[in-house]
Write an enzyme that holds these catalytic residues in place. Sequence first.
Site, short mmCIF file in Angstrom:
data_model
loop_
_atom_site.label_atom_id
_atom_site.label_comp_id
_atom_site.label_asym_id
_atom_site.label_seq_id
_atom_site.Cartn_x
_atom_site.Cartn_y
_atom_site.Cartn_z
N PRO A 92 0.73 -1.23 0.00
CA PRO A 92 0.01 0.11 -0.05
C PRO A 92 0.81 1.08 0.07
O PRO A 92 0.60 2.44 -0.02
CB PRO A 92 -1.11 -0.12 1.40
CG PRO A 92 -0.11 -1.15 2.25
CD PRO A 92 0.45 -2.08 1.10
N GLU A 119 3.38 -7.24 8.93
CA GLU A 119 3.85 -5.89 8.41
C GLU A 119 4.55 -5.60 7.45
O GLU A 119 4.91 -4.47 7.14
CB GLU A 119 4.23 -5.36 9.89
CG GLU A 119 3.56 -5.23 11.11
CD GLU A 119 2.48 -4.32 10.90
OE1 GLU A 119 2.55 -3.13 10.50
OE2 GLU A 119 1.24 -4.91 11.16
N ARG A 161 -3.54 -9.66 -19.96
CA ARG A 161 -4.30 -9.43 -21.13
C ARG A 161 -3.89 -8.46 -22.29
O ARG A 161 -4.21 -8.33 -23.24
CB ARG A 161 -5.53 -8.68 -20.89
CG ARG A 161 -5.37 -7.42 -20.02
CD ARG A 161 -6.77 -7.07 -19.41
NE ARG A 161 -7.96 -6.84 -20.23
CZ ARG A 161 -8.17 -5.89 -21.01
NH1 ARG A 161 -7.36 -5.02 -20.95
NH2 ARG A 161 -9.23 -5.86 -21.69
N ASP A 176 -10.06 0.63 -23.83
CA ASP A 176 -10.41 0.50 -22.51
C ASP A 176 -10.47 1.83 -21.70
O ASP A 176 -9.64 2.84 -22.16
CB ASP A 176 -9.21 -0.73 -21.78
CG ASP A 176 -9.53 -1.81 -22.14
OD1 ASP A 176 -10.80 -2.26 -22.76
OD2 ASP A 176 -8.64 -2.75 -22.32
#
Length: 273
Positions: A92, A119, A161, A176
């Site tokens: 993150p 962590e 893809r 897209d």
Amino acid sequence: MRLDVVTIFPEYLEPLNVSLVGKARARGQLNVHVHDLRDWTYDRHNKVDDTPYGGGPGMVMKTDPWGEALDDVLADGYETGSGTPSLVVPTPSGRPFTQALAVELSERPWLVFTPARYEGIDRRVIDEYATRMPVYEVSIGDYVLAGGEAAVLVITEAVARLLPGVLGNAESHQDDSFAPGAMANLLEGPVYTKPPQWRGREIPDVLLSGHHGKIARWRRDEALRRTAANRPDLIEQTDASVFDKKDRETLSIMEWRPSADGRFWHRPEGVEE
């Protein structure tokens, strides 16, 4: 492309055997190896974590299992001629994962993923391998998961893809959302299929017109409308020179205006959707 994943939950990666990714593997377009990090532990509990230096809650993944695992994975890849590896660290605290980054990763011959738990991984591991190869610390969103395996699935599907031959129609991804080119910084508009009427709802007449120019314009306008409604920040980040005359007319109808320097479009204060 070769893809290696080192994880303490190999079973989490089972979805890599299905759908487009699974078919790409079966055709030999994607060479996937999933490794159990605990295979590189030597105590009876197969311990991969320990308490953090400096105190605090949680546990940190240890250097030795990761170092030995990555060394062996890299040695195998080099021996089989997999090309230059790139380390992908789902976290993150990494850079946002975007379509542009998916395109960049799809051009790499070999990706090695290190999905962490607890962590995270002792920082020295990432710093060590950054001296040997490109390292991508990547976040799939502003939230925290129990581990990085779900992020590996997201990134792999987005990248796979884009590989040549994986999609049935090679041009499918060009329209897209976020696709480089005309759709950069735009969301794809609504799509429709048969039947032409369903529960009293009809598809837009323009899609039945057979006029390719008008259809393309309608799709572009719908992309602008959806982006303005759901992700106005994307329009605000876009250089105004990207918008053609018709784009500007559509944005103007929605009360968007160019900024004083003419670079960005923005919705004036107080104007509602």
